[in-house]
Design a protein around this motif. Structure first.
Motif, PDB file in Angstrom:
ATOM      1  N   GLU A   1     -61.739 -66.572  35.882  1.00  0.00           N
ATOM      2  CA  GLU A   1     -62.375 -66.162  34.773  1.00  0.00           C
ATOM      3  C   GLU A   1     -63.190 -64.741  35.269  1.00  0.00           C
ATOM      4  OE1 GLU A   1     -64.984 -68.899  32.950  1.00  0.00           O
ATOM      5  OE2 GLU A   1     -63.707 -70.535  33.088  1.00  0.00           O
ATOM      6  N   ALA A   2     -63.510 -64.078  34.157  1.00  0.00           N
ATOM      7  CA  ALA A   2     -64.282 -62.855  34.502  1.00  0.00           C
ATOM      8  C   ALA A   2     -65.883 -63.261  35.084  1.00  0.00           C
ATOM      9  CB  ALA A   2     -64.506 -61.992  33.125  1.00  0.00           C
ATOM     10  N   GLN A   3     -66.143 -62.366  35.897  1.00  0.00           N
ATOM     11  CA  GLN A   3     -67.497 -62.463  36.542  1.00  0.00           C
ATOM     12  C   GLN A   3     -68.699 -62.293  35.530  1.00  0.00           C
ATOM     13  OE1 GLN A   3     -68.076 -63.844  39.379  1.00  0.00           O
ATOM     14  NE2 GLN A   3     -65.948 -63.981  39.837  1.00  0.00           N
ATOM     15  N   ASP A   4     -69.799 -62.813  35.649  1.00  0.00           N
ATOM     16  CA  ASP A   4     -70.800 -62.235  34.727  1.00  0.00           C
ATOM     17  C   ASP A   4     -71.421 -60.985  35.021  1.00  0.00           C
ATOM     18  OD1 ASP A   4     -73.145 -62.229  33.065  1.00  0.00           O
ATOM     19  OD2 ASP A   4     -73.868 -63.927  33.844  1.00  0.00           O
ATOM     20  N   PRO A   5     -71.359 -60.084  34.087  1.00  0.00           N
ATOM     21  CA  PRO A   5     -71.719 -58.884  34.236  1.00  0.00           C
ATOM     22  C   PRO A   5     -73.315 -58.342  34.755  1.00  0.00           C
ATOM     23  CG  PRO A   5     -71.283 -58.988  32.058  1.00  0.00           C
ATOM     24  CD  PRO A   5     -71.017 -60.346  32.786  1.00  0.00           C
ATOM     25  N   LYS A   6     -73.965 -59.371  34.567  1.00  0.00           N
ATOM     26  CA  LYS A   6     -75.472 -59.287  34.927  1.00  0.00           C
ATOM     27  C   LYS A   6     -75.743 -59.835  36.234  1.00  0.00           C
ATOM     28  CE  LYS A   6     -76.503 -60.523  30.122  1.00  0.00           C
ATOM     29  NZ  LYS A   6     -76.933 -61.233  29.092  1.00  0.00           N
ATOM     30  N   ILE A   7     -74.806 -60.399  36.970  1.00  0.00           N
ATOM     31  CA  ILE A   7     -74.933 -61.101  38.045  1.00  0.00           C
ATOM     32  C   ILE A   7     -74.101 -60.118  39.139  1.00  0.00           C
ATOM     33  CG2 ILE A   7     -74.450 -62.670  39.791  1.00  0.00           C
ATOM     34  CD1 ILE A   7     -74.749 -64.692  37.405  1.00  0.00           C
ATOM     35  N   TRP A   8     -73.014 -59.773  38.838  1.00  0.00           N
ATOM     36  CA  TRP A   8     -72.199 -58.954  39.779  1.00  0.00           C
ATOM     37  C   TRP A   8     -72.220 -57.364  39.398  1.00  0.00           C
ATOM     38  CZ3 TRP A   8     -70.400 -61.489  44.046  1.00  0.00           C
ATOM     39  CH2 TRP A   8     -70.430 -62.821  43.869  1.00  0.00           C
ATOM     40  N   PRO A   9     -72.372 -56.628  40.402  1.00  0.00           N
ATOM     41  CA  PRO A   9     -72.510 -54.949  40.096  1.00  0.00           C
ATOM     42  C   PRO A   9     -70.817 -54.514  39.908  1.00  0.00           C
ATOM     43  CG  PRO A   9     -73.040 -55.402  42.299  1.00  0.00           C
ATOM     44  CD  PRO A   9     -72.985 -56.714  41.626  1.00  0.00           C
ATOM     45  N   LEU A  10     -71.045 -53.509  39.513  1.00  0.00           N
ATOM     46  CA  LEU A  10     -69.401 -52.695  39.185  1.00  0.00           C
ATOM     47  C   LEU A  10     -69.164 -52.348  40.649  1.00  0.00           C
ATOM     48  CD1 LEU A  10     -70.244 -50.517  36.106  1.00  0.00           C
ATOM     49  CD2 LEU A  10     -68.587 -52.550  36.312  1.00  0.00           C
ATOM     50  N   THR A  11     -67.658 -52.354  40.844  1.00  0.00           N
ATOM     51  CA  THR A  11     -67.082 -51.912  42.104  1.00  0.00           C
ATOM     52  C   THR A  11     -66.944 -50.476  42.099  1.00  0.00           C
ATOM     53  OG1 THR A  11     -64.891 -52.138  41.101  1.00  0.00           O
ATOM     54  CG2 THR A  11     -65.866 -54.187  42.578  1.00  0.00           C
ATOM     55  N   GLU A  12     -67.086 -49.861  43.235  1.00  0.00           N
ATOM     56  CA  GLU A  12     -67.089 -48.261  43.314  1.00  0.00           C
ATOM     57  C   GLU A  12     -65.512 -47.774  43.216  1.00  0.00           C
ATOM     58  OE1 GLU A  12     -66.872 -47.819  47.961  1.00  0.00           O
ATOM     59  OE2 GLU A  12     -68.604 -47.123  47.188  1.00  0.00           O
ATOM     60  N   PHE A  13     -64.518 -48.534  43.301  1.00  0.00           N
ATOM     61  CA  PHE A  13     -63.157 -47.982  43.596  1.00  0.00           C
ATOM     62  C   PHE A  13     -62.289 -48.009  42.226  1.00  0.00           C
ATOM     63  CE2 PHE A  13     -62.778 -52.592  44.595  1.00  0.00           C
ATOM     64  CZ  PHE A  13     -62.075 -53.152  43.659  1.00  0.00           C
ATOM     65  N   TYR A  14     -62.749 -48.474  40.972  1.00  0.00           N
ATOM     66  CA  TYR A  14     -62.068 -48.307  39.736  1.00  0.00           C
ATOM     67  C   TYR A  14     -62.828 -47.411  38.904  1.00  0.00           C
ATOM     68  CZ  TYR A  14     -59.014 -50.555  36.290  1.00  0.00           C
ATOM     69  OH  TYR A  14     -58.010 -50.652  35.376  1.00  0.00           O
ATOM     70  N   PHE A  15     -62.189 -46.210  38.718  1.00  0.00           N
ATOM     71  CA  PHE A  15     -62.807 -45.050  37.962  1.00  0.00           C
ATOM     72  C   PHE A  15     -61.779 -44.182  37.401  1.00  0.00           C
ATOM     73  CE2 PHE A  15     -62.729 -43.571  42.178  1.00  0.00           C
ATOM     74  CZ  PHE A  15     -62.447 -42.397  41.954  1.00  0.00           C
ATOM     75  N   LYS A  16     -62.258 -43.394  36.478  1.00  0.00           N
ATOM     76  CA  LYS A  16     -61.085 -42.339  36.022  1.00  0.00           C
ATOM     77  C   LYS A  16     -62.124 -41.049  35.784  1.00  0.00           C
ATOM     78  CE  LYS A  16     -61.060 -43.537  31.090  1.00  0.00           C
ATOM     79  NZ  LYS A  16     -60.313 -44.096  29.660  1.00  0.00           N
ATOM     80  N   VAL A  17     -61.235 -39.964  35.610  1.00  0.00           N
ATOM     81  CA  VAL A  17     -61.924 -38.699  35.612  1.00  0.00           C
ATOM     82  C   VAL A  17     -61.075 -38.069  34.431  1.00  0.00           C
ATOM     83  CG1 VAL A  17     -62.362 -36.562  36.482  1.00  0.00           C
ATOM     84  CG2 VAL A  17     -62.747 -38.483  37.730  1.00  0.00           C
ATOM     85  N   THR A  18     -61.647 -37.508  33.459  1.00  0.00           N
ATOM     86  CA  THR A  18     -60.957 -36.834  32.034  1.00  0.00           C
ATOM     87  C   THR A  18     -61.587 -35.342  31.919  1.00  0.00           C
ATOM     88  OG1 THR A  18     -60.831 -39.034  30.988  1.00  0.00           O
ATOM     89  CG2 THR A  18     -60.445 -36.837  29.837  1.00  0.00           C
ATOM     90  N   ILE A  19     -60.617 -34.571  31.939  1.00  0.00           N
ATOM     91  CA  ILE A  19     -61.166 -33.118  31.900  1.00  0.00           C
ATOM     92  C   ILE A  19     -60.547 -32.404  30.599  1.00  0.00           C
ATOM     93  CG2 ILE A  19     -61.128 -30.712  33.013  1.00  0.00           C
ATOM     94  CD1 ILE A  19     -60.721 -32.374  35.713  1.00  0.00           C
ATOM     95  N   THR A  20     -61.480 -31.815  29.848  1.00  0.00           N
ATOM     96  CA  THR A  20     -61.070 -31.233  28.589  1.00  0.00           C
ATOM     97  C   THR A  20     -59.928 -30.367  28.692  1.00  0.00           C
ATOM     98  OG1 THR A  20     -63.356 -31.377  27.714  1.00  0.00           O
ATOM     99  CG2 THR A  20     -62.085 -29.884  26.659  1.00  0.00           C
ATOM    100  N   ASP A  21     -58.767 -30.309  28.048  1.00  0.00           N
ATOM    101  CA  ASP A  21     -57.798 -29.390  27.966  1.00  0.00           C
ATOM    102  C   ASP A  21     -56.521 -29.719  29.202  1.00  0.00           C
ATOM    103  OD1 ASP A  21     -58.575 -28.137  25.802  1.00  0.00           O
ATOM    104  OD2 ASP A  21     -59.524 -26.715  26.950  1.00  0.00           O
ATOM    105  N   VAL A  22     -57.124 -30.853  29.921  1.00  0.00           N
ATOM    106  CA  VAL A  22     -56.357 -31.056  31.033  1.00  0.00           C
ATOM    107  C   VAL A  22     -55.777 -32.814  30.853  1.00  0.00           C
ATOM    108  CG1 VAL A  22     -56.128 -31.568  33.487  1.00  0.00           C
ATOM    109  CG2 VAL A  22     -57.550 -29.434  32.544  1.00  0.00           C
ATOM    110  N   GLY A  23     -56.694 -33.411  30.380  1.00  0.00           N
ATOM    111  CA  GLY A  23     -56.393 -35.079  30.313  1.00  0.00           C
ATOM    112  C   GLY A  23     -57.189 -35.908  31.526  1.00  0.00           C
ATOM    113  N   GLU A  24     -56.442 -36.960  31.278  1.00  0.00           N
ATOM    114  CA  GLU A  24     -57.021 -37.993  32.566  1.00  0.00           C
ATOM    115  C   GLU A  24     -56.254 -37.425  33.886  1.00  0.00           C
ATOM    116  OE1 GLU A  24     -56.688 -42.249  31.996  1.00  0.00           O
ATOM    117  OE2 GLU A  24     -57.863 -41.821  30.189  1.00  0.00           O
ATOM    118  N   MET A  25     -56.905 -37.681  35.005  1.00  0.00           N
ATOM    119  CA  MET A  25     -56.438 -37.355  36.254  1.00  0.00           C
ATOM    120  C   MET A  25     -57.093 -38.269  37.226  1.00  0.00           C
ATOM    121  SD  MET A  25     -56.713 -33.312  36.655  1.00  0.00           S
ATOM    122  CE  MET A  25     -55.600 -33.084  37.991  1.00  0.00           C
TER     123      MET A  25
END
Length: 149
Positions: free
Chosen positions: A4-28
C-alpha cells in the motif's frame, strides 16, 4: 499493509524521482538538480537619535542562486548548445523551467518554477580512455526568481 502507499504525512518525498520541463523544449531527463535557493538582502537602519544602540534589520531585495542541471549526453542532443549559442549582446531567449518532485505515482508533489531562465554556462565533463562512466554535461541557469507552485 504491504504493497500500500505510504502515508504522505509520515514519509517525506524521495530525492530521486523528479522531472524537469523547459518551455519550447519539453520534458527532459536529468541526473541531478541543485541550487534551488532564495534569500533576502538585509537592510540595516538606525536613526541618529535612537537610544537603543542597535540597528533595525528589514528585508530587502530577493535574490536567487544559479540552478545547476546535470545530464547524460545523448546522440544528436544539442538543445542546450543551440540555446546558449543564441545569446547575443543583451539578447537571449528566456524560458520557464519547471522542476517537479514526484510522488510514488509519478504525479508532481512539489514544483519549483524558474522565471526567465537562460543558460549562463555549459560544461562537458572530461572523458577517460579507461573510464567506465556516462558522458555528462552540466548546464548552469540564471533566472529572475523561484516560485513554488
Amino acid at each position: 499493509m504491504a504493497g500500500e502507499a505510504q502515508d504522505p504525512k509520515i514519509w517525506p518525498l524521495t530525492e530521486f524521482y523528479f522531472k524537469v520541463t523547459i518551455t519550447d523544449v519539453g520534458e527532459m531527463s536529468f541526473k541531478e538538480v541543485s541550487g534551488l535557493d532564495r534569500e533576502h538582502d538585509v537592510i540595516e537602519y538606525r536613526a541618529g537619535d535612537d537610544k537603543s544602540l542597535t540597528k533595525v534589520k528589514m528585508p530587502g531585495l530577493v535574490k536567487s542562486g544559479d540552478v545547476t542541471l546535470k545530464k547524460g549526453i545523448f546522440v544528436s542532443d544539442k538543445n542546450f548548445w543551440d540555446w546558449i549559442g543564441e545569446i547575443k549582446l543583451n539578447t537571449v531567449k528566456r524560458r520557464t523551467v519547471t522542476i517537479s518532485l514526484l510522488d510514488e505515482g509519478g504525479n508532481p508533489a512539489q514544483t519549483w518554477e524558474l522565471a526567465n531562465a537562460w543558460p549562463k554556462k555549459i560544461t562537458v565533463e572530461g572523458f577517460k580512455a579507461d573510464g567506465n562512466g556516462v558522458a555528462m554535461e552540466t548546464l548552469v541557469l540564471v533566472h529572475e526568481g523561484i516560485t513554488i507552485k
